[in-house]
Write a protein that holds these residues in place. Structure first.
Motif, PDB file in Angstrom:
ATOM      1  N   ILE A   1       0.816  -1.229   0.000  1.00  0.00           N
ATOM      2  CA  ILE A   1       0.000   0.000   0.000  1.00  0.00           C
ATOM      3  C   ILE A   1       0.847   1.274   0.000  1.00  0.00           C
ATOM      4  O   ILE A   1       0.312   2.361  -0.093  1.00  0.00           O
TER       5      ILE A   1
ATOM      6  N   TYR B   1      -6.952  -0.390  12.744  1.00  0.00           N
ATOM      7  CA  TYR B   1      -5.574  -0.362  12.206  1.00  0.00           C
ATOM      8  C   TYR B   1      -5.649  -0.917  10.790  1.00  0.00           C
ATOM      9  O   TYR B   1      -6.728  -1.262  10.309  1.00  0.00           O
ATOM     10  N   GLU B   2      -4.478  -1.036  10.143  1.00  0.00           N
ATOM     11  CA  GLU B   2      -4.471  -1.427   8.732  1.00  0.00           C
ATOM     12  C   GLU B   2      -5.147  -2.778   8.460  1.00  0.00           C
ATOM     13  O   GLU B   2      -5.868  -2.940   7.485  1.00  0.00           O
ATOM     14  N   GLY B   3      -4.880  -3.745   9.341  1.00  0.00           N
ATOM     15  CA  GLY B   3      -5.490  -5.057   9.144  1.00  0.00           C
ATOM     16  C   GLY B   3      -7.019  -4.977   9.214  1.00  0.00           C
ATOM     17  O   GLY B   3      -7.721  -5.698   8.494  1.00  0.00           O
TER      18      GLY B   3
ATOM     19  N   GLY C   1       1.008  -8.043   0.977  1.00  0.00           N
ATOM     20  CA  GLY C   1       2.307  -8.444   0.481  1.00  0.00           C
ATOM     21  C   GLY C   1       3.313  -7.329   0.627  1.00  0.00           C
ATOM     22  O   GLY C   1       2.973  -6.213   1.046  1.00  0.00           O
TER      23      GLY C   1
HETATM   24  C1  GLC Z   1       0.059  -8.210   6.033  1.00  0.00           C
HETATM   25  C2  GLC Z   1      -0.062  -7.816   4.567  1.00  0.00           C
HETATM   26  C3  GLC Z   1      -0.029  -6.311   4.423  1.00  0.00           C
HETATM   27  C4  GLC Z   1      -1.117  -5.683   5.293  1.00  0.00           C
HETATM   28  C5  GLC Z   1      -0.943  -6.112   6.737  1.00  0.00           C
HETATM   29  C6  GLC Z   1      -2.098  -5.618   7.602  1.00  0.00           C
HETATM   30  O1  GLC Z   1       1.338  -7.936   6.482  1.00  0.00           O
HETATM   31  O2  GLC Z   1       0.960  -8.392   3.798  1.00  0.00           O
HETATM   32  O3  GLC Z   1      -0.205  -5.939   3.066  1.00  0.00           O
HETATM   33  O4  GLC Z   1      -1.125  -4.283   5.189  1.00  0.00           O
HETATM   34  O5  GLC Z   1      -0.883  -7.529   6.841  1.00  0.00           O
HETATM   35  O6  GLC Z   1      -1.946  -5.979   8.923  1.00  0.00           O
END
Ligand code: GLC
Length: 462
Positions: free
Chosen positions: A125, A223-225, A339
């Motif tokens: 990202i 968060y991002e996840g 990734g």
């Molecule tokens: C993993 C993915 C990554 C994502 C992250 C979120 O590491 O590869 O692209 O942003 O998880 O927690």
């Protein structure tokens, strides 16, 4: 249309980056950045006046990457150092595993003059944002189109910003559904769920029959996840964040996206997931499943390699099934693309950049990608490795989840303002998941926030 920070032409000389960075960030854009008051884009700042980079002219360079939970990365670095002994020395600098924290740390280093880092192992990202602000070396000449075809298209595309390529794909990730094959069978289910509704039905029955604590755990925290997870629901219900033909048009406030968030929220409402799922990251979810306390888990591919490992897992690998994520009502199953790529810091010393590029070539070679698949269960980005039995045996998720699932994963929105957008998506998706706001309210607010970020951001880089 989004414009670059400056109009300087791309060319070989751009790879001698420091001067290039100064040129691209004109005084005007610097002032705008400083005065814009726009959270992330402004905070990105500009590289300072001294060349960063960990190189000292002896082929030494610094490689930054989040801590590798598989434990395999230090071995790869050591192999490089042995193979290139007397020529190059790679110093591995461990960064936070959490992608958001890692991003913030890099941003701070860039602001402080470029930092000591030469090679950056970075999330898929990041390229648009870092490239737009001139932090990455343009690798278009070194990694020409003729070579890109041997890599998976999604990961390659994640490195492209405004026609130039800023990184090489290293390993790929895709959201997958893990399930307790043994428990499903005991409850009379011969197949994993095809739809989110079926997942809820199966989870409820299996929990009742087996007494397992949770039906389904996933990453719902702010968060991002949490953003990737929520987007999997939004996409699988036909919603989008940005217009596919115009990345400056926000389309997130739609009935489809609301239906997606409603399905995510219903996991809690229907008692399939605990309320605390709204605070879970990978770190909380994975152990719950591996301790045998959940029937289903949404996770990235490398979790499979940990199942059955006696230190980390109570359950055996044979009890675990892997499948594509369930589909929405329209029949769409969507895995979020994750990734990691490899970039070169534009503010690093040119010699260290050269050494660092050798390292990037090393890590992305078929030999080292094969090794990382075998030693760390990382999914390769080189297409040819998916034909090798050795790799398929080392990473069983490839066949279990199906190559198509892994290779057709959907990217998150591509934008130079992604980090700001992600913060707002994280907040609103989380507010909807934990029941603070209805999906509609969350999306209405998000629509306005994203529009504002894009508008202010365009003024900043215009
Ligand atoms: C993993 C993915 C990554 C994502 C992250 C979120 O590491 O590869 O692209 O942003 O998880 O927690």
């Amino acid at each position: 249309m989004m414009r670059k920070v400056s109009g300087s032409k791309r060319g070989a000389s751009r790879q001698n980056s420091l001067a290039v960075v100064r040129r691209r960030l004109t005084r005007r854009s610097f002032l705008k950045l400083g005065g814009a008051g726009l959270a992330g884009a402004a905070l990105l700042g500009v590289p300072g006046c001294s060349g960063g980079g960990g190189g000292n002219g002896n082929g030494e360079f610094t490689f930054a990457m989040g801590q590798d939970t598989t434990g395999a990365l230090p071995g790869l670095v050591e192999r490089f150092n042995q193979q290139y002994e007397g020529q190059y020395v790679c110093n591995y600098r461990e960064m936070p595993t959490d992608t958001g924290q890692y991003f913030d740390q890099l941003r701070t280093e860039f602001q402080a003059g470029g930092g000591d880092i030469d090679v950056i192992g970075g999330d898929v990202i990041w390229p648009a944002q870092f490239a737009a602000f001139g932090f990455l070396v343009d690798l278009s000449d070194r990694f020409p189109e003729s070579e890109r075809g041997s890599f998976l298209p999604g990961p390659v595309d994640s490195n492209i910003y405004e026609g130039a390529i800023y990184g090489l794909p290293w390993y790929t990730d895709a959201g997958l559904l893990y399930y307790r094959q043994d428990l499903l069978e005991q409850s009379g289910f011969s197949e994993p769920p095809q739809t989110w509704e079926e997942l809820k039905e199966q989870a409820q029955k299996v929990v009742q029959d087996s007494g397992t604590e949770n039906g389904f755990v996933f990453q719902g925290a702010d968060y991002e996840g949490g953003v990737v997870n929520a987007l999997e629901y939004v996409y699988s219900h036909g919603g989008r964040v940005l217009d596919e033909n115009d990345p400056n048009t926000v389309v997130v406030d739609s009935p489809e996206a609301a239906a997606g968030l409603q399905t995510e929220r219903s996991m809690i409402e229907d008692g399939v997931s605990p309320q605390s799922v709204a605070t879970y990251t990978e770190t909380e979810c994975e152990p719950i499943f591996l301790r045998g306390e959940s029937v289903f888990l949404r996770a990235w591919p490398q979790t499979y390699s940990i199942a059955g490992n006696p230190q980390d897992s109570v359950i055996e690998q044979a009890q675990v099934g892997v499948a594509p994520l369930p589909a929405g009502p329209g029949g769409q199953s969507v895995s979020g693309l994750g990734g990691w790529n490899l970039f070169i810091n534009a503010a690093s010393d040119p010699e260290a950049q050269e050494a660092g590029y050798e390292f990037i070539r090393f890590l992305t070679s078929s030999e080292q990608q094969r090794a990382y698949a075998q030693e760390g269960s990382r999914l390769p980005t080189l297409q040819e490795l998916y034909e090798e039995q050795e790799v398929l045996d080392a990473v069983p998720v490839i066949e279990l989840a199906g190559e198509q699932t892994l290779q057709n994963a959907e990217p998150r929105p591509v934008s130079p303002f992604y980090s700001d957008m992600s913060l707002r998506m994280g907040e609103q998706f989380n507010a909807s998941l934990n029941g603070e706001l209805s999906p509609e309210e969350a999306l209405q607010t998000l629509q306005e926030e994203l529009e504002q970020i894009i508008e202010q951001g365009q003024n900043t880089v215009a």
